[in-house]
Design an enzyme around this catalytic site. Structure first.
Site, PDB file in Angstrom:
ATOM      1  N   VAL A  49       0.841  -1.204   0.000  1.00  0.00           N
ATOM      2  CA  VAL A  49       0.000   0.000   0.000  1.00  0.00           C
ATOM      3  C   VAL A  49       0.875   1.253   0.000  1.00  0.00           C
ATOM      4  O   VAL A  49       0.552   2.259  -0.649  1.00  0.00           O
ATOM      5  CB  VAL A  49      -0.951   0.005   1.221  1.00  0.00           C
ATOM      6  CG1 VAL A  49      -1.742   1.313   1.278  1.00  0.00           C
ATOM      7  CG2 VAL A  49      -1.913  -1.171   1.152  1.00  0.00           C
ATOM      8  N   CYS A  50       1.993   1.193   0.707  1.00  0.00           N
ATOM      9  CA  CYS A  50       2.844   2.376   0.893  1.00  0.00           C
ATOM     10  C   CYS A  50       3.275   3.051  -0.411  1.00  0.00           C
ATOM     11  O   CYS A  50       3.175   4.275  -0.535  1.00  0.00           O
ATOM     12  CB  CYS A  50       4.052   2.029   1.747  1.00  0.00           C
ATOM     13  SG  CYS A  50       3.628   1.502   3.422  1.00  0.00           S
ATOM     14  N   PRO A  51       3.749   2.295  -1.433  1.00  0.00           N
ATOM     15  CA  PRO A  51       4.160   2.994  -2.655  1.00  0.00           C
ATOM     16  C   PRO A  51       3.017   3.695  -3.367  1.00  0.00           C
ATOM     17  O   PRO A  51       3.217   4.723  -4.012  1.00  0.00           O
ATOM     18  CB  PRO A  51       4.766   1.885  -3.527  1.00  0.00           C
ATOM     19  CG  PRO A  51       4.219   0.613  -2.980  1.00  0.00           C
ATOM     20  CD  PRO A  51       4.038   0.853  -1.514  1.00  0.00           C
ATOM     21  N   GLU A  53       0.632   5.318  -1.936  1.00  0.00           N
ATOM     22  CA  GLU A  53       0.475   6.608  -1.259  1.00  0.00           C
ATOM     23  C   GLU A  53       1.627   7.551  -1.595  1.00  0.00           C
ATOM     24  O   GLU A  53       1.422   8.741  -1.849  1.00  0.00           O
ATOM     25  CB  GLU A  53       0.410   6.403   0.253  1.00  0.00           C
ATOM     26  CG  GLU A  53      -0.795   5.630   0.729  1.00  0.00           C
ATOM     27  CD  GLU A  53      -0.847   5.546   2.244  1.00  0.00           C
ATOM     28  OE1 GLU A  53      -1.919   5.784   2.805  1.00  0.00           O
ATOM     29  OE2 GLU A  53       0.202   5.273   2.866  1.00  0.00           O
ATOM     30  N   ILE A  54       2.826   7.019  -1.563  1.00  0.00           N
ATOM     31  CA  ILE A  54       4.009   7.845  -1.819  1.00  0.00           C
ATOM     32  C   ILE A  54       3.959   8.429  -3.220  1.00  0.00           C
ATOM     33  O   ILE A  54       4.233   9.616  -3.429  1.00  0.00           O
ATOM     34  CB  ILE A  54       5.289   7.003  -1.590  1.00  0.00           C
ATOM     35  CG1 ILE A  54       5.424   6.671  -0.096  1.00  0.00           C
ATOM     36  CG2 ILE A  54       6.525   7.739  -2.082  1.00  0.00           C
ATOM     37  CD1 ILE A  54       6.461   5.627   0.219  1.00  0.00           C
TER      38      ILE A  54
END
Length: 209
Positions: A49-51, A53-54
């Site tokens: 999920v993090c990438p 958002e980034i």
């Protein structure tokens, strides 16, 4: 305990800036008096999920910058891990092309001070110090004004990705209130009516909507 209305905790940690350079003592103090800051935490490098958002923040970066906003990310990884991930192409799950600062909070003090660390140090029955919970940060987002005061904060659990457009909307709402002295009602967005923070102001607004 909410940080809203309080000075943002001190940030003094390594960071990767411009997608390629390690800065040993990165601080949000550099923005005081000059820029608003959207300071967001994500759980971990090289995850899923993090990438999304980034990259979503990167895609909106020009819009944030037009509003005098610095976007800064942070996780409990090391600066070397940030740098390694920044060298992985987007189509391979990496974050290559991201050029706003990414703070490396390996000591977990920044996440702890902002209240988003998903665990804590404690002693077990043998008296040994151990970490209980996940040694990563929740998905915290903090909108900090030019005086260094937190004006808005949201914290998502680990599986729940945030809405970057909503963060942008909140920046615009804060700036509208500062410029016009009005308050922003439910579902306010740029170009919509705001209202005076009085009984007559509320009545007038409700009568039109």
């Amino acid at each position: 305990m909410s940080l809203v209305g309080k000075k943002a905790p001190l940030v003094n940690a390594p960071a990767v800036i411009n997608g390629e350079e390690i800065q040993e003592n990165f601080s949000l103090d550099q923005y005081l008096g000059n820029k608003y800051v959207v300071f967001f935490f994500y759980p971990k490098d090289f995850t899923f999920v993090c990438p999304t958002e980034i990259h979503a923040f990167q895609e909106k970066l020009a819009e944030f910058e037009k509003l005098d906003v610095a976007v800064v990310g942070c996780s409990c990884d090391t600066e070397e891990t940030h740098l390694a991930w920044l060298n992985v192409p987007k189509d391979q799950g990496g974050i290559q092309g991201v050029n706003y600062p990414l703070v490396a909070d390996a000591a977990k003090t920044v996440a702890s001070n902002f209240g988003v660390l998903a665990g804590e140090w404690d002693y077990n029955e043998e008296g040994e110090l151990e970490f209980a919970g996940a040694p990563v940060s929740y998905r915290g987002t903090f909108l900090i004004d030019k005086e260094g005061v937190v004006r808005q904060a949201t914290v998502n659990d680990l599986p729940l990705g945030r809405n970057v457009d909503e963060t942008l909307r909140l920046v615009k709402a804060l700036q509208h209130t500062e410029k016009h002295g009005e308050v922003c009602p439910a579902n306010w967005d740029e170009g919509k009516d705001a209202m005076q923070a009085t009984r007559d102001g509320v009545a007038d607004y409700l009568s039109k909507h």
